[in-house]
Motif scaffolding. Structure first.
Motif, mmCIF file in Angstrom:
data_model
loop_
_atom_site.group_PDB
_atom_site.id
_atom_site.type_symbol
_atom_site.label_atom_id
_atom_site.label_comp_id
_atom_site.label_asym_id
_atom_site.label_seq_id
_atom_site.Cartn_x
_atom_site.Cartn_y
_atom_site.Cartn_z
ATOM 1 N N ILE A 119 11.223 5.252 -0.830
ATOM 2 C CA ILE A 119 11.972 5.549 0.400
ATOM 3 C C ILE A 119 12.261 4.314 1.255
ATOM 4 C CG2 ILE A 119 11.096 7.901 0.497
ATOM 5 C CD1 ILE A 119 9.330 6.956 2.861
ATOM 6 N N SER A 120 11.664 3.180 0.924
ATOM 7 C CA SER A 120 11.811 1.998 1.772
ATOM 8 C C SER A 120 12.814 1.009 1.160
ATOM 9 C CB SER A 120 10.465 1.295 1.938
ATOM 10 O OG SER A 120 10.644 0.103 2.650
ATOM 11 N N PRO A 121 13.923 0.764 1.830
ATOM 12 C CA PRO A 121 14.893 -0.206 1.313
ATOM 13 C C PRO A 121 14.438 -1.655 1.498
ATOM 14 C CG PRO A 121 15.655 0.640 3.415
ATOM 15 C CD PRO A 121 14.405 1.394 3.064
ATOM 16 N N GLN A 122 13.434 -1.892 2.337
ATOM 17 C CA GLN A 122 12.989 -3.255 2.643
ATOM 18 C C GLN A 122 11.709 -3.647 1.925
ATOM 19 O OE1 GLN A 122 14.707 -5.456 4.543
ATOM 20 N NE2 GLN A 122 16.296 -3.895 4.524
ATOM 21 N N TRP A 123 11.224 -2.829 1.003
ATOM 22 C CA TRP A 123 9.943 -3.082 0.342
ATOM 23 C C TRP A 123 9.969 -4.407 -0.408
ATOM 24 C CZ3 TRP A 123 5.638 0.196 0.324
ATOM 25 C CH2 TRP A 123 4.586 -0.218 -0.492
ATOM 26 N N GLY A 124 9.059 -5.296 -0.109
ATOM 27 C CA GLY A 124 8.929 -6.550 -0.819
ATOM 28 C C GLY A 124 9.893 -7.639 -0.416
ATOM 29 N N ILE A 172 -7.015 2.821 10.816
ATOM 30 C CA ILE A 172 -6.314 1.592 11.158
ATOM 31 C C ILE A 172 -5.423 1.262 9.964
ATOM 32 C CG2 ILE A 172 -6.562 -0.809 11.861
ATOM 33 C CD1 ILE A 172 -7.772 1.273 13.807
ATOM 34 N N LEU A 173 -4.135 1.112 10.215
ATOM 35 C CA LEU A 173 -3.145 0.881 9.169
ATOM 36 C C LEU A 173 -2.558 -0.515 9.336
ATOM 37 C CD1 LEU A 173 -1.263 2.061 6.900
ATOM 38 C CD2 LEU A 173 0.242 2.744 8.747
ATOM 39 N N ARG A 174 -2.580 -1.281 8.282
ATOM 40 C CA ARG A 174 -1.977 -2.615 8.298
ATOM 41 C C ARG A 174 -0.464 -2.456 8.164
ATOM 42 N NH1 ARG A 174 -3.588 -7.585 4.320
ATOM 43 N NH2 ARG A 174 -1.976 -8.996 5.042
ATOM 44 N N THR A 175 0.301 -3.113 9.024
ATOM 45 C CA THR A 175 1.750 -2.922 9.042
ATOM 46 C C THR A 175 2.492 -3.852 8.093
ATOM 47 O OG1 THR A 175 2.018 -4.456 10.882
ATOM 48 C CG2 THR A 175 1.741 -2.125 11.422
ATOM 49 N N GLU A 176 1.852 -4.882 7.615
ATOM 50 C CA GLU A 176 2.527 -5.853 6.764
ATOM 51 C C GLU A 176 2.362 -5.480 5.297
ATOM 52 O OE1 GLU A 176 0.507 -9.342 7.904
ATOM 53 O OE2 GLU A 176 1.539 -9.504 9.806
ATOM 54 N N MET A 177 3.490 -5.288 4.621
ATOM 55 C CA MET A 177 3.473 -5.026 3.184
ATOM 56 C C MET A 177 4.506 -5.949 2.549
ATOM 57 S SD MET A 177 3.152 -0.921 2.862
ATOM 58 C CE MET A 177 4.358 -0.529 4.087
ATOM 59 N N GLY A 178 4.116 -6.683 1.566
ATOM 60 C CA GLY A 178 5.024 -7.594 0.879
ATOM 61 C C GLY A 178 4.840 -7.493 -0.615
ATOM 62 N N LYS A 179 5.327 -8.487 -1.330
ATOM 63 C CA LYS A 179 5.218 -8.467 -2.787
ATOM 64 C C LYS A 179 3.767 -8.537 -3.246
ATOM 65 C CE LYS A 179 9.757 -10.285 -3.702
ATOM 66 N NZ LYS A 179 10.564 -11.321 -4.279
ATOM 67 N N GLU A 180 2.947 -9.284 -2.519
ATOM 68 C CA GLU A 180 1.547 -9.391 -2.909
ATOM 69 C C GLU A 180 0.753 -8.148 -2.501
ATOM 70 O OE1 GLU A 180 1.959 -10.670 1.207
ATOM 71 O OE2 GLU A 180 2.980 -11.308 -0.583
ATOM 72 N N ASN A 234 -4.160 5.357 0.771
ATOM 73 C CA ASN A 234 -4.521 4.211 -0.060
ATOM 74 C C ASN A 234 -4.209 4.420 -1.542
ATOM 75 O OD1 ASN A 234 -5.454 2.657 2.054
ATOM 76 N ND2 ASN A 234 -7.579 3.243 1.780
ATOM 77 N N SER A 235 -3.688 5.581 -1.910
ATOM 78 C CA SER A 235 -3.476 5.898 -3.325
ATOM 79 C C SER A 235 -2.207 5.237 -3.874
ATOM 80 C CB SER A 235 -3.370 7.407 -3.511
ATOM 81 O OG SER A 235 -2.149 7.882 -2.985
ATOM 82 N N LYS A 236 -2.157 5.154 -5.189
ATOM 83 C CA LYS A 236 -0.971 4.626 -5.869
ATOM 84 C C LYS A 236 0.217 5.568 -5.708
ATOM 85 C CE LYS A 236 -3.374 1.894 -9.332
ATOM 86 N NZ LYS A 236 -3.590 1.656 -10.757
ATOM 87 N N LEU A 237 -0.045 6.859 -5.611
ATOM 88 C CA LEU A 237 1.032 7.829 -5.434
ATOM 89 C C LEU A 237 1.741 7.599 -4.093
ATOM 90 C CD1 LEU A 237 2.551 10.318 -6.444
ATOM 91 C CD2 LEU A 237 0.803 11.713 -5.311
ATOM 92 N N ALA A 238 0.979 7.379 -3.030
ATOM 93 C CA ALA A 238 1.579 7.092 -1.726
ATOM 94 C C ALA A 238 2.350 5.776 -1.774
ATOM 95 C CB ALA A 238 0.513 7.038 -0.647
ATOM 96 N N ALA A 239 1.813 4.774 -2.463
ATOM 97 C CA ALA A 239 2.513 3.490 -2.585
ATOM 98 C C ALA A 239 3.838 3.674 -3.310
ATOM 99 C CB ALA A 239 1.640 2.483 -3.331
ATOM 100 N N TYR A 240 3.843 4.476 -4.355
ATOM 101 C CA TYR A 240 5.078 4.731 -5.092
ATOM 102 C C TYR A 240 6.087 5.477 -4.224
ATOM 103 C CZ TYR A 240 8.247 6.381 -8.717
ATOM 104 O OH TYR A 240 9.355 6.649 -9.451
ATOM 105 N N TYR A 241 5.641 6.456 -3.448
ATOM 106 C CA TYR A 241 6.524 7.198 -2.548
ATOM 107 C C TYR A 241 7.149 6.267 -1.511
ATOM 108 C CZ TYR A 241 8.060 10.282 1.160
ATOM 109 O OH TYR A 241 8.809 10.894 2.118
ATOM 110 N N PHE A 242 6.335 5.427 -0.887
ATOM 111 C CA PHE A 242 6.871 4.507 0.111
ATOM 112 C C PHE A 242 7.792 3.467 -0.518
ATOM 113 C CE2 PHE A 242 3.049 5.932 2.519
ATOM 114 C CZ PHE A 242 3.759 6.589 3.513
ATOM 115 N N TYR A 243 7.537 3.090 -1.742
ATOM 116 C CA TYR A 243 8.432 2.189 -2.472
ATOM 117 C C TYR A 243 9.799 2.849 -2.673
ATOM 118 C CZ TYR A 243 10.493 -0.329 -6.371
ATOM 119 O OH TYR A 243 11.351 -1.024 -7.183
#
Length: 85
Positions: free
Chosen positions: A79-84, A22-30, A68-77
């Motif tokens: 490639i994503s123009p809308q992050w945060g 189950i993946l949460r779709t909401e990602m923001g600054k927090e 859930n890793s920091k590496l995946a978070a960095y990758y999505f950061y």
């Protein structure tokens, strides 16, 4: 959750049963990382969660650890123009 509401579309009901992530779709600054959880209990979820199933894969713990890793978070950061926003 309003149990009396009408169903908007027919989906694949197998997505709500069996082993899945189950993946949460909401990602923001927090929330600067993906949030995933493993479930094998049948339940219904709405627009703010996604179910991930892979054919022939019953052990989702490795995939969950990667997402859930920091590496995946960095990758999505990267490639994503809308992050945060």
């Amino acid at each position: 959750f309003n149990w009396n509401q009408k169903k908007r579309r027919n989906g694949n009901e197998d997505m709500f049963k069996g082993n899945r992530l189950i993946l949460r779709t909401e990602m923001g600054k927090e929330l600067n990382r993906l949030t995933t959880a493993f479930s094998n209990v049948p339940f219904i979820f709405k627009h703010n969660l996604l179910g991930i199933k892979v054919k022939g894969m019953d052990n989702f713990y490795i995939l969950q650890a990667i997402l859930n890793s920091k590496l995946a978070a960095y990758y999505f950061y990267l490639i994503s123009p809308q992050w945060g926003k």
